[in-house]
Scaffold this motif. Sequence first.
Motif, PDB file in Angstrom:
ATOM      1  N   UNK A  24       0.807  -1.230   0.000  1.00  0.00           N
ATOM      2  CA  UNK A  24       0.000   0.000   0.000  1.00  0.00           C
ATOM      3  C   UNK A  24       0.837   1.276   0.000  1.00  0.00           C
ATOM      4  N   UNK A  25       1.923   1.300   0.767  1.00  0.00           N
ATOM      5  CA  UNK A  25       2.773   2.492   0.796  1.00  0.00           C
ATOM      6  C   UNK A  25       3.410   2.726  -0.566  1.00  0.00           C
ATOM      7  N   UNK A  26       3.845   1.653  -1.224  1.00  0.00           N
ATOM      8  CA  UNK A  26       4.468   1.796  -2.538  1.00  0.00           C
ATOM      9  C   UNK A  26       3.472   2.255  -3.594  1.00  0.00           C
ATOM     10  N   UNK A  73      -3.588   6.553   0.782  1.00  0.00           N
ATOM     11  CA  UNK A  73      -3.116   5.445   1.625  1.00  0.00           C
ATOM     12  C   UNK A  73      -4.282   4.582   2.095  1.00  0.00           C
ATOM     13  N   UNK A  74      -5.391   5.219   2.485  1.00  0.00           N
ATOM     14  CA  UNK A  74      -6.550   4.470   2.965  1.00  0.00           C
ATOM     15  C   UNK A  74      -7.143   3.587   1.861  1.00  0.00           C
ATOM     16  N   UNK A  75      -7.176   4.091   0.633  1.00  0.00           N
ATOM     17  CA  UNK A  75      -7.686   3.268  -0.467  1.00  0.00           C
ATOM     18  C   UNK A  75      -6.790   2.057  -0.707  1.00  0.00           C
ATOM     19  N   UNK A 188       7.472  10.036   3.963  1.00  0.00           N
ATOM     20  CA  UNK A 188       7.734   9.828   5.391  1.00  0.00           C
ATOM     21  C   UNK A 188       7.246   8.467   5.867  1.00  0.00           C
ATOM     22  N   UNK A 189       6.337   7.830   5.096  1.00  0.00           N
ATOM     23  CA  UNK A 189       5.785   6.532   5.501  1.00  0.00           C
ATOM     24  C   UNK A 189       6.552   5.355   4.906  1.00  0.00           C
ATOM     25  N   UNK A 190       7.635   5.613   4.193  1.00  0.00           N
ATOM     26  CA  UNK A 190       8.391   4.529   3.555  1.00  0.00           C
ATOM     27  C   UNK A 190       8.829   3.434   4.524  1.00  0.00           C
ATOM     28  N   UNK A 191       9.238   3.748   5.748  1.00  0.00           N
ATOM     29  CA  UNK A 191       9.625   2.659   6.674  1.00  0.00           C
ATOM     30  C   UNK A 191       8.487   1.691   6.979  1.00  0.00           C
ATOM     31  N   UNK A 192       7.238   2.099   6.745  1.00  0.00           N
ATOM     32  CA  UNK A 192       6.086   1.233   7.053  1.00  0.00           C
ATOM     33  C   UNK A 192       5.678   0.410   5.847  1.00  0.00           C
ATOM     34  N   UNK A 193       6.622  -0.335   5.276  1.00  0.00           N
ATOM     35  CA  UNK A 193       6.315  -1.229   4.161  1.00  0.00           C
ATOM     36  C   UNK A 193       6.717  -0.711   2.801  1.00  0.00           C
TER      37      UNK A 193
END
Length: 300
Positions: A24-26, A73-75, A188-193
């Motif tokens: 999802x993050x990607x 991100x939610x989608x 900033x959310x890259x570390x989360x997957x």
Amino acid sequence: MGGLALLWGSTFLWIELALNALTPVQVTLSRCVLGAATLLVACLGSGRRLPRGRAIWGHLVAAAFFCNALPFAMFSIGQQTIDSGVAGVLNATTPLWSLLIGVAIGAERGLRPVRLGGLLLGFTGVVLIFAPWQTTGPVGWGAVAIVAAAASYAVGFAYMGRNLTGRGVPAISLSAAQLIAATGLTSLTLPAGGLTPVEIDPKTAIAVVVLGVVATGATFHLTYRIIAAEGATNAATVGYLLPVVSVALGAIVLNEPFSPRVAAGMVVVLVGVGLTRRHKRAPSPTASTDLVSASIAPRV
């Protein structure tokens, strides 16, 4: 509006295909990067420049969070467990959230019983689709994520309409800058997957490119133009056109099931949204003239 509905309604299909190879993050980051690059090229190619000034960029970052980074991100998270067609149906609640926000900030005054009934009916339809009495686990949380994305869109539209449009800055400059800000926030959310190794096939690569360039870049610019021309609440009404596109593409391309319960919920949502768009008819010129004439006519 029709073009936006077709492009936006196809977004859920491209997300579904992209999730076959990406996290999802990607997916979120790739669509922000490609969308921002597309609009930046269009902006500079048309002789425009990005906005300048700390104040406007502060508004752009806030709008990017609510209208891009968070809902994107939610989608992606939600569609891990629910079908693309259902995601499009749940996204049709955006106009309902817009109406609630309009009432809260004073942009919508004198809420009539018909529109209030439509609001309640729309949320009843969402509950029917969500079916909390029989849906548990990740599927249920996926539906919650999509509804949260729809609400976030409504907040973003209202914020953009109040703080960014109508201030002399071209829509192409604003849309390009906002997606650049969304790219920074999503990074900033890259570390989360987001650092997971990727093995992508040509089919998925095409889906990612179309998702970023067309379903994000072009669609977002059209959204900005409609907010500037018609206002945030009217721009949000395109949401109730999306289910037709998303459900059709999901059933035809992905062979997704379409249960009677979801079908009934979709109808209830669309009827509810339609009722919220009903306004009092303005008096006809003839009627107004007759009233004025009656008021000034001498009494016998």
